[in-house]
Design an enzyme around this catalytic site. Structure first.
Site: not given
Ligand SMILES: *Cc1c(COP(=O)(O)O)cnc(C)c1O
Length: 376
Positions: A39, A137, A171, A231, A272, A319-321
């Site tokens: 998954k 769940r 599970h 599993r 930042y 930072c983002m990048d």
């Protein structure tokens, strides 16, 4: 990969996936089937290449979270059985049947809807029944006062006319955690699981062909719970075996490059929020990776990455990048040098601890901007 585009990438070792599969297989009882959990794009490793590797290696089953993930595998040429662990709306029953995908049923009402939908098509849907033994769940409730009702509902499910009930599973909530309480809880979940299975057999004679419950934690710590199929997910990708019993190998190496290097005088604030200030004359490198690539911002100022010559402490807010690293003590690291964020040289647990999370989340978080490069 095109050298001009070198920014950040994730090297995926399919031979290591195969090695881990074989290492896990080696400790299973003979005859026990192997379901590989793929998954979330195989925990970020690429669902189709990983599944193809498992198919070729001889795994018996795959599991995904949802219909889209199952269809991606079928479109990628995967022919082995696939189980959907999550919910699929009954409107998609025909797709499930036509693409030979096994659906989880987690409640009697849903089982009836699937059976009716399959019946209207004149077909049969293959399903596994999911029992809720304490994860709270998905699954038929069967703990405590719910036991009799749970058994009754499962008995009704297995006699529905247009379902082929191939398996039953549950599970575990704490099979991967140490301590007496966790062990007692896991054993109680297992006792309840086999208790329902026995009661269903006693009540109506139905025997589930495939009983499965062992995730990564149970494969490692409770070998007696392997039953007809295991599993595991995380183990396949090389993590979870903190005691090193299975000789697993990490399969993903997250790598970036140094974009530029500058010298700053003492007292210079970095990034930042100015959350890092240099204490000495500092040779600071800028790495071409940030939180948009999956590096959690929470680890700002808390980690070191493996660079040529040693570990480079990360400095200032991520930072983002991009993010910054102190290279003052690593003269071998130059512009263009590769820096490993996690993998064989840099333990993923250092990062996941700093981010107050688990390796699972870091693997899944590697974003689609990061190309996967496969070693065959
Ligand atoms: C994700 C998942 C697994 C695999 O868990 P690991 O801890 O990675 O082994 C097994 N079963 C179910 C139902 C899951 O959702």
């Amino acid at each position: 990969m095109n050298d001009l585009q070198k920014r950040s990438w994730a090297e995926i070792s399919l031979p290591n996936i195969r090695h881990n599969y074989e290492a896990i297989r080696a400790v299973l009882p003979t005859g026990c089937r192997f379901l590989g959990v793929v998954k979330a794009d195989a925990y970020g490793h690429g669902a189709v290449p990983v599944s193809r590797t498992l198919q070729e290696a001889g795994a018996d089953y795959l599991a995904v979270s949802c219909l889209d993930e199952a269809l991606e595998l079928r479109e990628g040429g995967i022919t082995m059985p696939i189980l959907i662990l999550g919910h699929t709306p009954p409107e998609y029953t025909e797709t499930l049947i036509d693409r030979q995908i096994t659906q989880t049923v987690s409640a009697l009402a849903k089982a009836r809807e699937y059976s009716e939908a399959a019946g209207a098509l004149g077909k049969t849907l293959k399903v596994h029944v999911k029992l809720d033994t304490g994860m709270s769940r998905l699954g038929y409730l069967c703990a405590g006062d719910y036991f009799d009702r749970g058994v009754q509902n499962v008995v009704k499910t297995v006699s529905l006319p247009h379902l082929e009930v191939e398996g039953v599973y549950t599970h575990f909530a704490v099979s991967d955690e140490p301590g007496e309480d966790c062990e007692a809880y896991t054993r109680e979940q297992f006792r309840l699981f086999t208790g329902v299975i026995d009661a269903v057999r006693d009540r109506c004679g139905f025997v589930f062909p495939i009983r499965h419950c062992a995730n990564t934690g149970a494969v490692l710590s409770y070998p007696e719970m392997a039953l007809d199929m295991v599993r595991p997910g995380l183990l396949l990708y090389g993590y979870g075996d903190t005691e090193g019993r299975l000789d697993l190998r990490p399969c993903m190496r997250l790598v970036t490059t140094v974009s530029t290097i500058k010298f700053y005088e003492p007292g210079t604030s970095v990034s930042y929020g100015r959350r890092f200030v240099t204490q000495r004359r500092t040779r600071m490198g800028v790495l071409a990776i940030g939180y948009a690539d999956g590096l959690p911002r929470l680890i700002s100022n808390k980690c070191s990455f493996a660079a040529p010559g040693g570990f480079a402490p990360q400095r200032g807010s991520i930072c983002m990048d991009m993010c910054m690293v102190d290279l003052t003590d690593l003269p071998e690291t130059k512009v263009g040098s590769e820096v490993e964020l996690f993998g064989p040289a840099c333990d993923i647990y250092q990062l996941s601890d700093a981010a107050q999370t688990i390796p699972y989340e870091l693997l899944c978080a590697v974003s689609k901007r990061v190309p996967r490069v496969y070693a065959e």
